[in-house]
Scaffold this active site. Structure first.
Site, PDB file in Angstrom:
ATOM      1  N   HIS A  76       9.619   9.356  70.189  1.00 40.91           N
ATOM      2  CA  HIS A  76       9.824   9.731  71.588  1.00 40.91           C
ATOM      3  C   HIS A  76      11.189   9.225  72.058  1.00 40.91           C
ATOM      4  O   HIS A  76      11.529   8.059  71.855  1.00 40.91           O
ATOM      5  CB  HIS A  76       8.724   9.129  72.460  1.00 40.91           C
ATOM      6  CG  HIS A  76       8.894   9.415  73.922  1.00 40.91           C
ATOM      7  ND1 HIS A  76       9.069   8.432  74.869  1.00 40.91           N
ATOM      8  CD2 HIS A  76       8.940  10.595  74.601  1.00 40.91           C
ATOM      9  CE1 HIS A  76       9.194   8.984  76.063  1.00 40.91           C
ATOM     10  NE2 HIS A  76       9.122  10.288  75.934  1.00 40.91           N
ATOM     11  N   SER A  77      11.986  10.114  72.654  1.00 44.04           N
ATOM     12  CA  SER A  77      13.249   9.746  73.292  1.00 44.04           C
ATOM     13  C   SER A  77      14.161   9.011  72.290  1.00 44.04           C
ATOM     14  O   SER A  77      14.534   9.579  71.263  1.00 44.04           O
ATOM     15  CB  SER A  77      12.960   8.910  74.540  1.00 44.04           C
ATOM     16  OG  SER A  77      14.060   8.871  75.403  1.00 44.04           O
ATOM     17  N   TYR A  78      14.496   7.736  72.553  1.00 38.05           N
ATOM     18  CA  TYR A  78      15.296   6.958  71.598  1.00 38.05           C
ATOM     19  C   TYR A  78      14.674   6.954  70.210  1.00 38.05           C
ATOM     20  O   TYR A  78      15.390   6.912  69.198  1.00 38.05           O
ATOM     21  CB  TYR A  78      15.445   5.521  72.112  1.00 38.05           C
ATOM     22  CG  TYR A  78      15.881   4.527  71.051  1.00 38.05           C
ATOM     23  CD1 TYR A  78      17.209   4.428  70.666  1.00 38.05           C
ATOM     24  CD2 TYR A  78      14.945   3.694  70.435  1.00 38.05           C
ATOM     25  CE1 TYR A  78      17.606   3.521  69.689  1.00 38.05           C
ATOM     26  CE2 TYR A  78      15.332   2.787  69.459  1.00 38.05           C
ATOM     27  CZ  TYR A  78      16.660   2.708  69.084  1.00 38.05           C
ATOM     28  OH  TYR A  78      17.048   1.821  68.102  1.00 38.05           O
TER      29      TYR A  78
END
Length: 229
Positions: A76-78
């Site tokens: 997720h994301s980073y």
């Protein structure tokens, strides 16, 4: 049975996947929600040397210790940076990559080089030691400072990811304002080697659309390239 390894975004820990983990385990799958070094319950390990390589090693270490051969890495994301690096370092142990509204970087890219000036201003709001970025005010109360070096270090890749049989991108189409991940989604949607999905959800897909994520992770392709939720 599938082995899912779940990697959170900035400032978050394995706790953010609680509902998703429960749903997948209830269907008989092995799920490994990770908290990266320097965050959450591993915050006592934070120091200036905790960087992207450290977080990639967190993942490859679990793959080796659990003897996982065909992992589905979910970032997720980073966490998208981390799963990309882990697939490069341990290609024989990774079968699929699933990016949840996440960064998809190439060799030499870093979070710092790809984000907007607004996000760079956030990155420079560091704690007193200078080692970590403060959580944003609206984050979950469990969020902890994120190691700054992991955002500055370029991603090193030894090859491409063409050996990965399954690559999927899940786009959150319900941001309150422009999404920084829209260009990534549009680029990958036009790439036949990727399968893309759009969910009517905010950035925190694990909280807002866990049932949709379960269907995607288990291979339900009916919602691909269609806003659902």
């Amino acid at each position: 049975m599938t082995d899912f390894v779940l990697i959170p975004g900035m400032c978050h820990g394995g706790w953010c996947f609680q509902e998703l983990t429960g749903e997948l385990r209830a269907q008989g799958h092995a799920v490994h929600p990770l908290t990266l070094t320097g965050l959450g319950e591993r915050g006592h390990l934070l120091h200036g040397g905790v960087n992207l390589d450290t977080h990639i090693q967190d993942v490859t270490g679990v793959l080796a210790a659990e003897n996982i051969q065909d992992a589905v890495l979910v970032g997720h994301s980073y966490g998208g940076m981390v799963i990309t690096g882990a697939a490069d370092r341990a290609p024989e142990r990774v079968a699929a990559l699933v990016y949840l509204d996440a960064m998809v970087l190439g060799p030499g890219d870093s979070c710092w080089t790809l984000v907007s000036d607004q996000e760079r201003r956030w990155y420079t709001d560091v704690v007193e030691t200078g080692y970590a970025v403060r959580p944003l005010p609206f984050f979950d109360p469990r969020a902890t400072p994120h190691p700054l070096a992991s955002l500055l270090q370029p991603l090193r890749l030894t090859g491409d990811l063409g050996h990965i049989r399954r690559r999927e991108y899940v786009y959150a189409a319900g941001w309150d304002g422009p999404s920084p991940f829209t260009p990534v989604y549009r680029r990958l949607r036009a790439d036949p080697s990727w399968r893309t999905h759009a969910l009517d959800s905010g950035h925190n897909l694990m909280r807002d659309a866990p049932q949709d994520l379960v269907r995607i992770l288990l291979g339900d392709q009916a919602g691909a390239d269609r806003v659902t939720g």
